[in-house]
Design a protein around this motif. Structure first.
Motif, mmCIF file in Angstrom:
data_model
loop_
_atom_site.group_PDB
_atom_site.id
_atom_site.type_symbol
_atom_site.label_atom_id
_atom_site.label_comp_id
_atom_site.label_asym_id
_atom_site.label_seq_id
_atom_site.Cartn_x
_atom_site.Cartn_y
_atom_site.Cartn_z
ATOM 1 N N ASP A 37 -6.303 0.279 4.651
ATOM 2 C CA ASP A 37 -6.579 -0.851 3.765
ATOM 3 C C ASP A 37 -5.243 -1.324 3.200
ATOM 4 O OD1 ASP A 37 -7.178 -2.524 1.613
ATOM 5 O OD2 ASP A 37 -9.035 -1.479 1.145
ATOM 6 N N ALA A 38 -4.750 -2.448 3.710
ATOM 7 C CA ALA A 38 -3.417 -2.922 3.339
ATOM 8 C C ALA A 38 -3.315 -3.224 1.851
ATOM 9 C CB ALA A 38 -3.061 -4.162 4.154
ATOM 10 N N VAL A 39 -4.358 -3.824 1.285
ATOM 11 C CA VAL A 39 -4.333 -4.157 -0.143
ATOM 12 C C VAL A 39 -4.266 -2.881 -0.983
ATOM 13 C CG1 VAL A 39 -5.620 -5.203 -2.045
ATOM 14 C CG2 VAL A 39 -5.551 -6.336 0.185
ATOM 15 N N VAL A 67 6.698 2.028 3.046
ATOM 16 C CA VAL A 67 7.119 1.145 1.954
ATOM 17 C C VAL A 67 7.779 -0.107 2.520
ATOM 18 C CG1 VAL A 67 8.615 0.895 -0.061
ATOM 19 C CG2 VAL A 67 7.390 3.051 0.326
ATOM 20 N N THR A 68 8.709 0.066 3.459
ATOM 21 C CA THR A 68 9.420 -1.083 4.021
ATOM 22 C C THR A 68 8.512 -1.927 4.923
ATOM 23 O OG1 THR A 68 10.267 0.295 5.837
ATOM 24 C CG2 THR A 68 11.658 0.035 3.887
ATOM 25 N N ARG A 107 -0.790 -1.269 -0.688
ATOM 26 C CA ARG A 107 0.211 -1.975 -1.481
ATOM 27 C C ARG A 107 0.074 -1.608 -2.954
ATOM 28 N NH1 ARG A 107 2.998 -6.457 0.306
ATOM 29 N NH2 ARG A 107 2.863 -7.346 -1.785
ATOM 30 N N ARG A 108 -1.156 -1.512 -3.428
ATOM 31 C CA ARG A 108 -1.368 -1.157 -4.830
ATOM 32 C C ARG A 108 -0.968 0.276 -5.109
ATOM 33 N NH1 ARG A 108 -6.980 -2.926 -7.331
ATOM 34 N NH2 ARG A 108 -6.077 -1.611 -8.949
ATOM 35 N N THR A 109 -1.193 1.160 -4.145
ATOM 36 C CA THR A 109 -0.770 2.552 -4.302
ATOM 37 C C THR A 109 0.744 2.630 -4.437
ATOM 38 O OG1 THR A 109 -2.665 3.430 -3.081
ATOM 39 C CG2 THR A 109 -0.686 4.808 -3.173
#
Length: 205
Positions: free
Chosen positions: A6-8, A46-47, A11-13
């Protein structure tokens, strides 16, 4: 079959991990590998989601604002209750360790945004959303003749007071415990909101 990510959520993590790292190391001392370790992901992850430290900072700032806007803070239970309204505004202050970490991200973002037009635009967009939320609460104090301009002017003043107390608390945490922050905010807001309530009542006569 490869595991679906889950990309969203990812990103939030990472953004939440960045809040922790920036809060303890500052933006200059933050390394992407430290953010990755805090998020329990690889540096490559992260990148993959963020193009450098500024993008991570922006995501961390976005996460802080999301928490502010989505925090379950109710309207005053009694319309016109100024003291209760001030208590609600005090929730935005850095009253605990988590709040201090979020405010350090906030101030780091400010420092970056001063010389970056794109980040300033992000700052203005999120501040507008916060002003709307504050104005919504101030509306419980005023009468039916209160204009949107009036509400926004008061909301700007409330946010300026919150920012001022919050900055002092971040820079001098040992001298600004939660009780002092709340008391100082009340001293700043009580006269203004009381006068506002009086003005609106008078205009209804």
């Amino acid at each position: 079959m490869p595991k679906q990510v889950d990309a969203v959520a990812q990103r939030r993590t990472i953004a939440s991990a960045a809040i922790t790292v920036i809060g303890s190391a500052g933006i200059e001392g933050t390394r992407l590998r430290d953010v990755a370790a805090a998020a329990n992901v690889t540096t490559g992850a992260v990148t993959h989601y963020f193009d450098g430290k500024d993008a991570v900072l922006e995501a961390a700032f976005e996460e802080v604002v999301r928490r502010v806007l989505e925090s379950p803070v109710a309207l005053p239970t009694t319309p016109g209750d100024i003291a209760e309204c001030i208590d609600i505004f005090a929730v935005y202050l850095p009253l605990n360790d988590e709040g201090l970490g979020e405010w350090r991200v906030w101030l780091s973002f400010w420092a970056r945004a001063m010389n970056d037009a794109r980040l300033r635009a992000v700052h203005q967009r999120y501040y507008s959303a916060i002003i709307e939320r504050i104005a919504y609460r101030i509306a419980t104090i005023g009468g039916p003749t209160v204009t949107r301009t009036d509400l926004h002017a008061r909301a700007d003043a409330v946010l300026a007071a919150i920012d001022g107390v919050g900055c002092r608390a971040v820079l001098e945490p040992d001298s600004w415990p939660a009780d002092r922050q709340r008391e100082t905010l009340s001293r700043l807001l009580l006269p203004m909101l009381t006068a506002f309530a009086h003005e609106t009542r008078s205009s209804d006569l």
